[in-house]
Design a protein around this motif. Structure first.
Motif, PDB file in Angstrom:
ATOM      1  N   ILE A  14      -1.471  -3.837  10.163  1.00  0.00           N
ATOM      2  CA  ILE A  14      -2.599  -2.918   9.989  1.00  0.00           C
ATOM      3  C   ILE A  14      -3.906  -3.692   9.974  1.00  0.00           C
ATOM      4  N   THR A  15      -3.933  -4.802   9.243  1.00  0.00           N
ATOM      5  CA  THR A  15      -5.132  -5.640   9.177  1.00  0.00           C
ATOM      6  C   THR A  15      -5.512  -6.148  10.562  1.00  0.00           C
ATOM      7  N   SER A  16      -4.526  -6.552  11.327  1.00  0.00           N
ATOM      8  CA  SER A  16      -4.760  -7.034  12.682  1.00  0.00           C
ATOM      9  C   SER A  16      -5.434  -5.957  13.539  1.00  0.00           C
ATOM     10  N   LEU A  17      -5.012  -4.716  13.367  1.00  0.00           N
ATOM     11  CA  LEU A  17      -5.592  -3.619  14.151  1.00  0.00           C
ATOM     12  C   LEU A  17      -7.016  -3.299  13.714  1.00  0.00           C
ATOM     13  N   ILE A  18      -7.241  -3.209  12.418  1.00  0.00           N
ATOM     14  CA  ILE A  18      -8.570  -2.764  11.968  1.00  0.00           C
ATOM     15  C   ILE A  18      -9.619  -3.863  11.991  1.00  0.00           C
ATOM     16  N   THR A  19      -9.206  -5.106  12.124  1.00  0.00           N
ATOM     17  CA  THR A  19     -10.177  -6.193  12.235  1.00  0.00           C
ATOM     18  C   THR A  19     -10.351  -6.668  13.678  1.00  0.00           C
ATOM     19  N   ASP A  20      -9.749  -5.949  14.611  1.00  0.00           N
ATOM     20  CA  ASP A  20      -9.860  -6.301  16.032  1.00  0.00           C
ATOM     21  C   ASP A  20     -11.270  -5.984  16.525  1.00  0.00           C
ATOM     22  N   THR A  21     -12.057  -7.006  16.733  1.00  0.00           N
ATOM     23  CA  THR A  21     -13.461  -6.824  17.130  1.00  0.00           C
ATOM     24  C   THR A  21     -13.616  -6.305  18.553  1.00  0.00           C
ATOM     25  N   GLN A  22     -12.552  -6.306  19.331  1.00  0.00           N
ATOM     26  CA  GLN A  22     -12.625  -5.811  20.708  1.00  0.00           C
ATOM     27  C   GLN A  22     -12.253  -4.337  20.822  1.00  0.00           C
ATOM     28  N   ASN A  23     -12.015  -3.690  19.687  1.00  0.00           N
ATOM     29  CA  ASN A  23     -11.654  -2.273  19.705  1.00  0.00           C
ATOM     30  C   ASN A  23     -12.525  -1.524  18.698  1.00  0.00           C
ATOM     31  N   ASN A  24     -13.546  -0.851  19.209  1.00  0.00           N
ATOM     32  CA  ASN A  24     -14.437  -0.064  18.358  1.00  0.00           C
ATOM     33  C   ASN A  24     -14.089   1.412  18.381  1.00  0.00           C
ATOM     34  N   SER A  25     -12.948   1.753  18.934  1.00  0.00           N
ATOM     35  CA  SER A  25     -12.576   3.163  19.094  1.00  0.00           C
ATOM     36  C   SER A  25     -11.335   3.524  18.285  1.00  0.00           C
ATOM     37  N   LEU A  26     -11.113   2.813  17.209  1.00  0.00           N
ATOM     38  CA  LEU A  26      -9.963   3.065  16.349  1.00  0.00           C
ATOM     39  C   LEU A  26     -10.452   3.433  14.958  1.00  0.00           C
ATOM     40  N   LEU A  27      -9.934   4.536  14.441  1.00  0.00           N
ATOM     41  CA  LEU A  27     -10.195   4.940  13.067  1.00  0.00           C
ATOM     42  C   LEU A  27      -8.857   4.989  12.353  1.00  0.00           C
ATOM     43  N   LEU A  28      -8.741   4.232  11.287  1.00  0.00           N
ATOM     44  CA  LEU A  28      -7.515   4.242  10.510  1.00  0.00           C
ATOM     45  C   LEU A  28      -7.785   4.945   9.191  1.00  0.00           C
ATOM     46  N   ILE A  29      -6.961   5.934   8.893  1.00  0.00           N
ATOM     47  CA  ILE A  29      -7.033   6.639   7.614  1.00  0.00           C
ATOM     48  C   ILE A  29      -5.779   6.256   6.846  1.00  0.00           C
ATOM     49  N   GLY A  30      -5.971   5.598   5.741  1.00  0.00           N
ATOM     50  CA  GLY A  30      -4.848   5.171   4.915  1.00  0.00           C
ATOM     51  C   GLY A  30      -4.820   5.952   3.620  1.00  0.00           C
ATOM     52  N   LEU A  31      -3.662   6.457   3.273  1.00  0.00           N
ATOM     53  CA  LEU A  31      -3.508   7.247   2.054  1.00  0.00           C
ATOM     54  C   LEU A  31      -2.503   6.576   1.131  1.00  0.00           C
ATOM     55  N   PHE A  32      -2.843   6.551  -0.147  1.00  0.00           N
ATOM     56  CA  PHE A  32      -1.925   5.982  -1.131  1.00  0.00           C
ATOM     57  C   PHE A  32      -2.211   6.586  -2.494  1.00  0.00           C
ATOM     58  N   ARG A  33      -1.214   6.530  -3.340  1.00  0.00           N
ATOM     59  CA  ARG A  33      -1.354   7.031  -4.703  1.00  0.00           C
ATOM     60  C   ARG A  33      -2.061   5.967  -5.526  1.00  0.00           C
ATOM     61  N   GLN A  34      -3.258   6.280  -5.946  1.00  0.00           N
ATOM     62  CA  GLN A  34      -4.079   5.300  -6.644  1.00  0.00           C
ATOM     63  C   GLN A  34      -3.426   4.820  -7.942  1.00  0.00           C
ATOM     64  N   ASN A  35      -2.672   5.687  -8.585  1.00  0.00           N
ATOM     65  CA  ASN A  35      -2.031   5.288  -9.843  1.00  0.00           C
ATOM     66  C   ASN A  35      -0.862   4.325  -9.622  1.00  0.00           C
ATOM     67  N   GLU A  36      -0.444   4.136  -8.365  1.00  0.00           N
ATOM     68  CA  GLU A  36       0.648   3.217  -8.061  1.00  0.00           C
ATOM     69  C   GLU A  36       0.172   1.920  -7.403  1.00  0.00           C
ATOM     70  N   VAL A  37      -1.120   1.823  -7.139  1.00  0.00           N
ATOM     71  CA  VAL A  37      -1.678   0.628  -6.499  1.00  0.00           C
ATOM     72  C   VAL A  37      -2.632  -0.040  -7.481  1.00  0.00           C
ATOM     73  N   THR A  38      -2.149  -1.086  -8.124  1.00  0.00           N
ATOM     74  CA  THR A  38      -2.953  -1.818  -9.098  1.00  0.00           C
ATOM     75  C   THR A  38      -3.870  -2.810  -8.379  1.00  0.00           C
ATOM     76  N   ALA A  39      -4.713  -3.465  -9.141  1.00  0.00           N
ATOM     77  CA  ALA A  39      -5.620  -4.471  -8.571  1.00  0.00           C
ATOM     78  C   ALA A  39      -4.853  -5.651  -7.982  1.00  0.00           C
ATOM     79  N   HIS A  40      -3.614  -5.868  -8.429  1.00  0.00           N
ATOM     80  CA  HIS A  40      -2.804  -6.991  -7.947  1.00  0.00           C
ATOM     81  C   HIS A  40      -1.789  -6.577  -6.892  1.00  0.00           C
TER      82      HIS A  40
END
Length: 109
Positions: free
Chosen positions: A51-77
């Motif tokens: 996913i990181t490889s796709l969204i940091t690809d500087t040669q592709n400005n036509s990609l929108l990634l929408i990521g969904l996750f449960r905030q209570n299950e994703v800690t700072a670590h």
């Protein structure tokens, strides 16, 4: 080297490269590509790297990634939080917090 014989890191890098080329081929300014990925609280490290490889690809400005996750299950670590923090300087990340629907809201639906 034969692509079929690649393994380990080399195979993973080839996969990321192939996905970047694929998204560049199908996404354009007139027909952007929108990917919506749900349940990212369960994402594995290999998928985070892809996913990181796709969204940091500087040669592709036509990609929108929408990521969904449960905030209570994703800690700072959590690996997802750590990766988001590391790429915020490279890409625009818009965070939208959505709360649970109330019983009244559900009944109206």
């Amino acid at each position: 080297e034969d692509i079929a014989k690649a393994s380990g890191t080399k195979a993973h890098n080839r996969l990321k490269y192939a996905f970047r080329l694929f998204t560049r081929a199908i996404a354009s300014p007139t027909q952007p590509l929108v990917l919506c990925l749900d349940d990212l609280q369960w994402v594995d490290l290999a998928s985070i790297e892809l996913i990181t490889s796709l969204i940091t690809d500087t040669q592709n400005n036509s990609l929108l990634l929408i990521g969904l996750f449960r905030q209570n299950e994703v800690t700072a670590h959590h690996p997802l939080s750590l990766q988001l923090a590391s790429i915020e300087s490279k890409v625009t990340i818009k965070k939208i917090n959505v709360s649970n629907l109330s019983k009244v809201d559900v009944n109206e639906l």
